[in-house]
Design a protein around this motif. Structure first.
Motif, mmCIF file in Angstrom:
data_model
loop_
_atom_site.group_PDB
_atom_site.id
_atom_site.type_symbol
_atom_site.label_atom_id
_atom_site.label_comp_id
_atom_site.label_asym_id
_atom_site.label_seq_id
_atom_site.Cartn_x
_atom_site.Cartn_y
_atom_site.Cartn_z
ATOM 1 N N LEU A 50 0.828 -1.208 0.000
ATOM 2 C CA LEU A 50 0.000 0.000 0.000
ATOM 3 C C LEU A 50 0.860 1.254 0.000
ATOM 4 O O LEU A 50 0.557 2.241 -0.691
ATOM 5 N N VAL A 51 1.948 1.236 0.766
ATOM 6 C CA VAL A 51 2.859 2.384 0.789
ATOM 7 C C VAL A 51 3.502 2.587 -0.579
ATOM 8 O O VAL A 51 3.635 3.724 -1.062
ATOM 9 N N ALA A 52 3.901 1.490 -1.241
ATOM 10 C CA ALA A 52 4.524 1.592 -2.563
ATOM 11 C C ALA A 52 3.547 2.160 -3.582
ATOM 12 O O ALA A 52 3.907 3.018 -4.407
ATOM 13 N N ILE A 53 2.293 1.704 -3.541
ATOM 14 C CA ILE A 53 1.292 2.209 -4.481
ATOM 15 C C ILE A 53 1.036 3.696 -4.246
ATOM 16 O O ILE A 53 1.007 4.500 -5.196
ATOM 17 N N ALA A 54 0.854 4.070 -2.977
ATOM 18 C CA ALA A 54 0.617 5.487 -2.673
ATOM 19 C C ALA A 54 1.814 6.342 -3.057
ATOM 20 O O ALA A 54 1.670 7.461 -3.580
ATOM 21 N N GLY A 55 3.004 5.824 -2.832
ATOM 22 C CA GLY A 55 4.213 6.580 -3.162
ATOM 23 C C GLY A 55 4.377 6.808 -4.650
ATOM 24 O O GLY A 55 4.738 7.911 -5.077
ATOM 25 N N VAL A 56 4.110 5.791 -5.459
ATOM 26 C CA VAL A 56 4.295 5.953 -6.903
ATOM 27 C C VAL A 56 3.232 6.891 -7.484
ATOM 28 O O VAL A 56 3.517 7.673 -8.407
ATOM 29 N N ILE A 57 2.022 6.854 -6.938
ATOM 30 C CA ILE A 57 0.992 7.784 -7.409
ATOM 31 C C ILE A 57 1.353 9.220 -7.044
ATOM 32 O O ILE A 57 1.247 10.147 -7.869
ATOM 33 N N THR A 552 2.361 -0.645 -16.729
ATOM 34 C CA THR A 552 2.352 -1.664 -15.675
ATOM 35 C C THR A 552 0.932 -2.128 -15.386
ATOM 36 O O THR A 552 0.665 -3.332 -15.254
ATOM 37 N N ILE A 553 0.012 -1.191 -15.293
ATOM 38 C CA ILE A 553 -1.388 -1.544 -15.030
ATOM 39 C C ILE A 553 -1.957 -2.361 -16.182
ATOM 40 O O ILE A 553 -2.570 -3.424 -15.976
ATOM 41 N N LEU A 554 -1.755 -1.889 -17.402
ATOM 42 C CA LEU A 554 -2.304 -2.591 -18.564
ATOM 43 C C LEU A 554 -1.683 -3.978 -18.731
ATOM 44 O O LEU A 554 -2.369 -4.923 -19.121
ATOM 45 N N SER A 555 -0.390 -4.113 -18.445
ATOM 46 C CA SER A 555 0.276 -5.403 -18.607
ATOM 47 C C SER A 555 -0.276 -6.442 -17.640
ATOM 48 O O SER A 555 -0.260 -7.644 -17.938
ATOM 49 N N ASN A 556 -0.758 -6.001 -16.482
ATOM 50 C CA ASN A 556 -1.313 -6.937 -15.514
ATOM 51 C C ASN A 556 -2.806 -7.170 -15.699
ATOM 52 O O ASN A 556 -3.347 -8.130 -15.159
ATOM 53 N N VAL A 557 -3.458 -6.286 -16.444
ATOM 54 C CA VAL A 557 -4.887 -6.455 -16.702
ATOM 55 C C VAL A 557 -5.121 -7.137 -18.046
ATOM 56 O O VAL A 557 -5.933 -8.063 -18.152
ATOM 57 N N ALA A 558 -4.416 -6.695 -19.075
ATOM 58 C CA ALA A 558 -4.642 -7.209 -20.435
ATOM 59 C C ALA A 558 -3.455 -7.994 -20.973
ATOM 60 O O ALA A 558 -3.460 -8.361 -22.148
ATOM 61 N N SER A 559 -2.420 -8.221 -20.167
ATOM 62 C CA SER A 559 -1.227 -8.973 -20.545
ATOM 63 C C SER A 559 -0.285 -8.106 -21.388
ATOM 64 O O SER A 559 -0.712 -7.215 -22.126
ATOM 65 N N PHE A 584 11.188 -2.630 -21.341
ATOM 66 C CA PHE A 584 11.605 -2.739 -19.944
ATOM 67 C C PHE A 584 10.402 -2.708 -19.004
ATOM 68 O O PHE A 584 10.285 -3.541 -18.095
ATOM 69 N N SER A 585 9.508 -1.746 -19.205
ATOM 70 C CA SER A 585 8.376 -1.614 -18.290
ATOM 71 C C SER A 585 7.410 -2.788 -18.414
ATOM 72 O O SER A 585 6.932 -3.310 -17.400
ATOM 73 N N ALA A 586 7.110 -3.241 -19.644
ATOM 74 C CA ALA A 586 6.185 -4.364 -19.820
ATOM 75 C C ALA A 586 6.755 -5.658 -19.256
ATOM 76 O O ALA A 586 6.010 -6.513 -18.763
ATOM 77 N N THR A 587 8.088 -5.808 -19.306
ATOM 78 C CA THR A 587 8.713 -7.029 -18.794
ATOM 79 C C THR A 587 8.776 -7.024 -17.272
ATOM 80 O O THR A 587 8.365 -7.994 -16.621
ATOM 81 N N ILE A 588 9.297 -5.961 -16.680
ATOM 82 C CA ILE A 588 9.417 -5.904 -15.218
ATOM 83 C C ILE A 588 8.037 -5.888 -14.571
ATOM 84 O O ILE A 588 7.848 -6.411 -13.466
ATOM 85 N N ALA A 589 7.040 -5.289 -15.248
ATOM 86 C CA ALA A 589 5.682 -5.245 -14.701
ATOM 87 C C ALA A 589 5.102 -6.640 -14.505
ATOM 88 O O ALA A 589 4.144 -6.805 -13.736
ATOM 89 N N GLY A 590 5.659 -7.640 -15.165
ATOM 90 C CA GLY A 590 5.176 -9.003 -14.995
ATOM 91 C C GLY A 590 5.329 -9.532 -13.590
ATOM 92 O O GLY A 590 4.673 -10.513 -13.216
ATOM 93 N N ASN A 591 6.181 -8.919 -12.770
ATOM 94 C CA ASN A 591 6.369 -9.367 -11.392
ATOM 95 C C ASN A 591 5.347 -8.782 -10.431
ATOM 96 O O ASN A 591 5.344 -9.133 -9.255
ATOM 97 N N LEU A 592 4.485 -7.887 -10.916
ATOM 98 C CA LEU A 592 3.550 -7.217 -10.012
ATOM 99 C C LEU A 592 2.522 -8.187 -9.452
ATOM 100 O O LEU A 592 2.295 -8.232 -8.236
ATOM 101 N N THR A 593 1.878 -8.965 -10.306
ATOM 102 C CA THR A 593 0.863 -9.925 -9.881
ATOM 103 C C THR A 593 1.122 -11.268 -10.543
ATOM 104 O O THR A 593 1.962 -11.393 -11.436
ATOM 105 N N PRO A 622 1.742 -9.398 -2.067
ATOM 106 C CA PRO A 622 2.355 -8.538 -1.043
ATOM 107 C C PRO A 622 3.838 -8.295 -1.263
ATOM 108 O O PRO A 622 4.351 -7.221 -0.936
ATOM 109 N N PHE A 623 4.544 -9.276 -1.810
ATOM 110 C CA PHE A 623 5.957 -9.073 -2.149
ATOM 111 C C PHE A 623 6.114 -8.446 -3.529
ATOM 112 O O PHE A 623 6.931 -7.543 -3.731
ATOM 113 N N GLY A 624 5.317 -8.912 -4.487
ATOM 114 C CA GLY A 624 5.502 -8.483 -5.870
ATOM 115 C C GLY A 624 5.253 -7.010 -6.092
ATOM 116 O O GLY A 624 5.964 -6.362 -6.872
ATOM 117 N N ILE A 625 4.270 -6.430 -5.416
ATOM 118 C CA ILE A 625 3.927 -5.029 -5.663
ATOM 119 C C ILE A 625 5.061 -4.085 -5.259
ATOM 120 O O ILE A 625 5.537 -3.292 -6.091
#
Length: 694
Positions: A50-57, A552-559, A584-593, A622-625
């Motif tokens: 939650l802290v990471a999400i709030a921080g990036v926003i 990152t959001i789109l890669s985890n929602v629509a692949s 880079f972003s589409a690849t690393i984003a794969g670790n989010l969920t 909890p770790f991936g985000i």
């Protein structure tokens, strides 16, 4: 009567075997590795995420100036002219005459399949994006969103997100499993799209077109290759690789897994690495009585995704990006740009694994300070010493048999594997290479099994261990039936049955779900809406950090693969530097969920096959985000600061310093003031766009 009963009870108690005392080291290892009944609080588990999400926003809003994008600068003269030049190039491509029926026939006959460079008569330098989609049909995504009604878009989106939740949390519902859920979702989408079409709420769903065959061919070939490398010989190449990852110290074992996964994913492909080593990691956890295998499975999956960003052949989206990019991107150019960002992301991920699972990886450590002492000074806690002693005690009780060196079959495995990796590195078609390697190994294994392996002993024995004579069989007339010749066991009955066809069904179902969802235009609308004023300068500071978050959001929602397809159609003249940021972003984003990467799904599926179901979405997120957000933004900062890819398009002509001095693109190409004269305002003394560019 009572005395007899007491006597019998005493006799039973005396006759019971007493537990043998275990060595101290072995007893400690068993007790230490057992799960502890301790439940984490919600904030302790989800607080960092939650802290990471709030921080990036907050960071992105501070950089771009909030929802109004007040800090985003206006497009400069060079950017405006590049956009105008791209629009005119697209118009020229669409104006070209082309025989679509012939193209369709050529594709069915296998001609031009995957061709990146067309002849000059077929388009020349204009082929790379719009023409490639429109004519060749490779990775096509046609915009049919305008054919949906609002009802059709909403209902298709609801069905997609419902099955997305089912796939994320399969244990919350019926015990169907992810392959069944994905296949059921895909078939549901096919049926529902037909209903929508019948009632005029949507277009025809071309289900065959959205199933991308290349990843399915690749996975089948990799599974075939993996099975034969593992089964061909006991103590062969596969067992040697397995033993090289073993270590009695937990953190060293995790580090070896991460190192192997990073290098292997860059050299081969992340899907193949996790497909090969998921079972190996679980086997190591069982061997060391590890109750929580999550640190080791995460070490494999997360570093496989990060390491695959090194090279253009590391993952499917990189291969797709290179094929769709307007300008050529070489293997070395891709690697040079990605080295520093990937190393930075790998460092962050390693630190996060060691911190998040410190109690499991550094048993007996009092905190971060002692973690560092163990890592860099060789300090050992009593618990670590006990684990090493337990390992040595096991080796003393069960000494490892020395192998007689490398047999001819092991050497043959190494040769085939070396050729396999070399073909990957040389850029040959990964699908053909993987399937061909599996077929070669199948033939070699069948020959070995028939001519060299000992026959199975079919002799039956009695209770005392004496061999029984073979049974004689007689027909109705009393004549003895001669035993038939021993029936050979074929590869189709043994090894081929071990191919994980459920995994292929999982990907087919996901392709159907994602393809139908993309048809609605919802992901594209989300991208256009959220990018705002940054859409035309997505990789410029400060927009690049906002762009990374949206990807990152789109890669985890629509692949990530469909996201790259969408960007190629939306920004056909993106520069090589733009594509580096996307990759880079589409690849690393794969670790989010869990659903962010195919590698994550493969790890979870392969581990579940051998009985380990600890790799779940609830434990991964909890770790991936936080780990993904930190890795992603550090790597993006490095790539933005240090990169060698040009921020312009040579084929479009925007790399010339003087190109923006002209009033329009036609004038730039014609170098004349009268370029806009005549029936065709852009092409002087030419009949059409094709002749002009030829």
């Amino acid at each position: 009567m009572m005395s007899d009963l007491e006597t019998n009870i005493d006799t039973l108690l005396v006759d019971q075997p007493r537990p043998q005392p275990q060595p101290a080291a072995v007893e400690y290892e068993y007790q230490h590795q057992q799960p502890r009944s301790r439940k984490q609080s919600f904030m302790r588990k989800w607080g960092p995420a939650l802290v990471a999400i709030a921080g990036v926003i907050a960071l992105n809003f501070a950089l771009i100036g909030g929802p109004s994008f007040s800090n985003v600068p206006a497009l400069n003269e060079k950017q405006l002219f590049a956009r105008k030049l791209g629009a005119e190039r697209t118009a020229a491509v669409e104006a070209m005459d082309f025989d679509f029926e012939k193209a369709k026939l050529d594709r069915k006959m296998g001609r031009n399949f995957g061709s990146r460079n067309l002849s000059e008569s077929d388009g020349g330098i204009m082929e790379y994006t719009r023409r490639r989609h429109r004519v060749l049909g490779d990775y096509v995504h046609e915009d049919v969103s305008d054919q949906f009604t609002a009802f059709g878009k909403w209902t298709v989106s609801i069905i997609y997100f419902a099955f997305w939740v089912f796939l994320m949390f399969p244990n919350w519902f019926l015990p169907i499993g992810r392959p069944g859920i994905a296949l059921g979702g895909g078939l549901t989408m096919v049926v529902y799209r037909f209903i929508l079409y019948s009632f005029g709420h949507g277009p025809v769903f071309d289900a065959e077109k959205v199933i991308i065959l290349e990843p399915l061919f690749l996975l089948f070939g990799l599974m075939l290759t993996t099975i034969y490398l593992e089964k061909m010989e006991r103590g062969g190449l596969f067992d040697k690789l397995r033993n090289s990852l073993d270590d009695p110290v937990n953190w060293k074992r995790s580090w070896k897994i991460m190192l192997m996964s990073t290098i292997g994913s860059a050299a081969v492909m992340n899907d193949s690495v996790v497909l090969i080593f998921s079972g190996v990691v679980v086997d190591l956890c069982v061997r060391h009585k590890v109750a929580n295998s999550m640190p080791y499975l995460l070490s494999l999956a997360s570093t496989a995704n990060i390491g695959s960003a090194f090279t253009m052949t590391g993952n499917p989206q990189n291969i797709l990006i290179v094929s769709l990019a307007y300008d050529d991107i070489s293997w070395t150019e891709f690697l040079m740009n990605m080295v520093l960002p990937v190393l930075g992301a790998s460092l962050v991920n390693t630190i996060m694994v060691f911190l998040w699972y410190g109690q499991e990886l550094f048993p007996g450590s009092s905190g971060i300070g002692e973690h560092l002492a163990i890592l860099f000074t060789g300090r050992k806690t009593p618990e670590i010493i006990a684990l090493e002693n337990a390992h040595q005690a096991k080796l003393a009780q069960n000494p490892v048999e020395e192998s007689g060196g490398w047999s001819i079959w092991s050497k043959l495995q190494v040769l085939i594997a070396a050729i396999f990796l070399s073909c990957f590195a040389l850029g040959y078609d990964v699908c053909v290479v993987s399937i061909s390697t599996g077929c070669v190994l199948m033939v070699v294994n069948a020959y070995k099994h028939q001519h060299y392996d000992p026959r199975d002993d079919l002799t039956e024995y009695d209770a005392e261990g004496n061999a029984l004579p073979p049974k004689r069989m007689y027909d109705m007339d009393g004549n003895e039936i001669e035993p038939e010749e021993e029936e050979l066991i074929t590869e189709s009955e043994t090894t081929l049955t071990e191919v994980d066809y459920g995994l292929l069904l999982l990907f087919m179902g996901q392709f159907l779900l994602i393809g139908s969802f993309d048809d609605t235009g919802v992901p594209q609308a989300f991208f256009a809406f959220t990018m705002g004023d940054c859409a035309d300068q997505m990789t410029s500071v400060p927009c690049v950090y906002w762009f990374v978050m949206i990807i990152t959001i789109l890669s985890n929602v629509a692949s990530n693969v469909p996201v790259c397809q969408m960007l190629a159609a939306t920004f056909p003249y993106a520069t090589p530097y733009d594509w580096m940021q996307v990759s880079f972003s589409a690849t690393i984003a794969g670790n989010l969920t869990m659903l962010g990467s195919a590698a994550n799904m493969i790890v979870a599926f392969q581990a579940a096959k051998v009985g380990d179901r600890s790799f779940t979405s609830e434990r991964h997120a909890p770790f991936g985000i936080p780990s993904t957000i930190l890795s992603l933004y550090l790597g993006t900062f490095i790539l933005t600061s240090i990169h060698f890819a040009p921020e312009c398009s040579e084929k479009l002509g925007t790399c010339e310093d003087e190109y923006y001095q002209y009033d329009n693109a036609a004038e730039y190409y014609q170098y004349g003031d009268d370029a806009a004269a005549g029936e065709n305002q852009y092409y002087e003394q030419e009949e059409d766009a094709q002749d002009y560019y030829n």
